[in-house]
Design an enzyme around this catalytic site. Structure first.
Site, short mmCIF file in Angstrom:
data_model
loop_
_atom_site.label_atom_id
_atom_site.label_comp_id
_atom_site.label_asym_id
_atom_site.label_seq_id
_atom_site.Cartn_x
_atom_site.Cartn_y
_atom_site.Cartn_z
N GLY A 83 0.85 -1.19 -0.03
CA GLY A 83 0.12 0.16 0.20
C GLY A 83 0.78 1.40 -0.17
O GLY A 83 0.26 2.38 0.38
N GLY A 85 2.34 2.60 -2.75
CA GLY A 85 2.43 3.10 -4.11
C GLY A 85 3.73 2.72 -4.73
O GLY A 85 4.10 3.24 -5.88
N GLY A 87 4.33 -0.54 -5.77
CA GLY A 87 4.12 -1.78 -6.40
C GLY A 87 4.34 -3.04 -5.72
O GLY A 87 5.05 -3.95 -6.61
N SER A 88 4.47 -3.19 -4.52
CA SER A 88 4.55 -4.39 -3.97
C SER A 88 3.70 -5.50 -4.70
O SER A 88 4.23 -6.54 -4.64
CB SER A 88 4.32 -4.16 -2.48
OG SER A 88 2.83 -4.03 -1.98
N SER A 89 2.30 -5.25 -4.80
CA SER A 89 1.60 -6.34 -5.34
C SER A 89 1.96 -6.84 -6.64
O SER A 89 2.07 -7.87 -6.97
CB SER A 89 0.02 -5.84 -5.14
OG SER A 89 -0.19 -5.05 -6.30
N ALA A 90 2.39 -5.82 -7.49
CA ALA A 90 2.87 -6.10 -8.81
C ALA A 90 4.08 -6.98 -8.69
O ALA A 90 4.42 -8.01 -9.69
CB ALA A 90 3.25 -5.05 -9.73
N ALA A 91 5.17 -6.85 -7.73
CA ALA A 91 6.35 -7.51 -7.60
C ALA A 91 5.88 -8.85 -7.06
O ALA A 91 6.79 -9.79 -7.50
CB ALA A 91 7.18 -6.68 -6.58
N ASP A 131 2.48 -1.15 -13.59
CA ASP A 131 3.45 -1.96 -12.45
C ASP A 131 3.81 -3.46 -12.51
O ASP A 131 4.99 -3.62 -12.17
CB ASP A 131 2.47 -1.94 -11.07
CG ASP A 131 1.99 -0.69 -10.51
OD1 ASP A 131 2.04 0.31 -11.34
OD2 ASP A 131 1.49 -0.56 -9.35
O1 PMV Z 1 -0.07 2.41 -6.18
P1 PMV Z 1 0.45 1.40 -7.05
O2 PMV Z 1 1.61 0.95 -7.03
O3 PMV Z 1 -0.52 0.16 -7.06
O4 PMV Z 1 0.36 2.16 -8.48
C1 PMV Z 1 -0.89 2.12 -9.32
C2 PMV Z 1 -0.89 2.86 -10.69
C3 PMV Z 1 -2.24 3.19 -11.22
O5 PMV Z 1 -2.06 3.93 -12.53
C4 PMV Z 1 -2.92 4.26 -10.30
C5 PMV Z 1 -3.09 2.17 -11.55
C6 PMV Z 1 -2.48 1.32 -12.71
O6 PMV Z 1 -2.89 -0.09 -12.47
O7 PMV Z 1 -2.17 1.51 -13.61
#
Ligand code: PMV
Length: 309
Positions: A83, A85, A87-91, A131
């Site tokens: 949470g 911002g 990109g922890s879930s993407a990683a 991400d």
């Molecule tokens: O906060 P994060 O790391 O989940 O970044 C999301 C980026 C957004 O543009 C807000 C959403 C997306 O999937 O592109």
């Protein structure tokens, strides 16, 4: 046979939220990684426990969608606050999808990017592949930048995203984490509602797309003062979309006198901001004085890697 993989977190330099609607955006992998170890076992477990879908929605989704083999013992470990911002879930999606692919034949990056995106989308409801693509490819990426050779292309419904690698000039970026945990899904949904109900919201999203294109040119030319200006302008537009918050504004304001530009990064609502600066120590100090947790990031990091097989 056990497989260990890792994938980096990321920061979005320009274009978050607008990218969900197919506009261009730029992201950089950073030196905070998510690690994942997967091993066949007699029962399905994550960090020694049964998978609790409420606690591990991405893991549950990925196992259901991508794994047909027997039970696995999965261990996970993250340097990226969730949470934040960053990109922890993407990683997580990139390292777990990558590990499952490595266990069953081989890791193909384009396929890993598609699978990781499907998992983020499946859990969050709406998302762009920025991400997950940054976590898979590493380095710097641009989404929907005309004229570049794509690494891969991903589409969903009426939207499509072309992802290409970009050169990143030498520069110093400081991240400031607000400590406020802000899940991405509700913020993306909020922008989508605003876009439907407010006649100016579409213009704001278009303007974010335009300034991102300018930013890509500034990056290519190594024009960091211009890039900084565009980052600050991007923050203003994101504030109009309603995704900034008091904590983020405070950290951006604090960093600006010591920076070429600053903005929230990622979904907003909390999470983190990023400053492009020639005075990183002063920017860090200013962020810390306002209650943020600063760190200087290293970019040019590798994407998903099989670290041990
Ligand atoms: O906060 P994060 O790391 O989940 O970044 C999301 C980026 C957004 O543009 C807000 C959403 C997306 O999937 O592109």
């Amino acid at each position: 046979m056990a497989i260990t993989t890792s994938a980096p977190g990321k920061l979005i330099l320009l274009g978050e939220h607008a990218v969900v609607f197919g506009k261009p955006a730029i992201a950089l992998a950073i030196n905070r990684r998510f690690r994942c170890r997967v091993e066949p076992s007699e029962a399905m477990r994550v960090n020694g426990r049964e998978i609790d879908p409420a606690k591990h929605p991405y893991t549950r989704f990925i196992i259901d969608e991508q794994w047909e083999g027997g039970p696995l013992d999965i261990s996970m470990d993250s340097e990226i606050p969730s949470g934040s911002g960053l990109g922890s879930s993407a990683a997580l999606c990139a390292s777990l999808s990558g590990a499952l692919m490595a266990m069953s034949g081989g890791l193909d990056l384009a396929e890993c990017a598609r699978r990781s995106f499907s998992a983020e989308l499946g859990v969050q409801g709406s998302a762009s592949p920025i991400d997950t693509s940054a976590a898979v490819s590493g380095g710097g990426i641009a989404v929907n930048l005309e004229g570049q050779d794509p690494l891969w292309e991903i589409s969903r419904g009426e939207r499509s995203w072309s992802i290409g690698a970009i050169e990143v000039p030498e520069m110093t970026l400081v991240v400031g984490y607000t400590g406020v945990n802000a899940p991405t899904g509700p913020l993306v949904a909020k922008v989508a509602r605003y876009r439907e109900s407010n006649i100016f919201a579409r213009d704001v999203i278009d303007e974010i797309g335009d300034l991102t294109l300018e930013g890509a040119k500034a990056l290519e030319a190594g024009d960091l003062p211009r890039l900084g200006e565009l980052m600050t302008a991007n923050h203003k537009l994101l504030s109009i979309l309603g995704v900034s918050c008091r904590e983020l504004d405070r950290l951006v304001q604090a960093a600006l006198p010591h920076s070429l530009g600053a903005k929230l990064t990622g979904a907003g609502g909390g999470g983190s901001m990023v400053a492009l600066t020639e005075s990183p120590q002063q920017a860090c100090e200013a962020i810390r004085r306002q209650g943020g947790v600063p760190f200087i990031v290293r970019t040019g990091e590798p994407g998903v890697t099989v670290d041990e097989a």
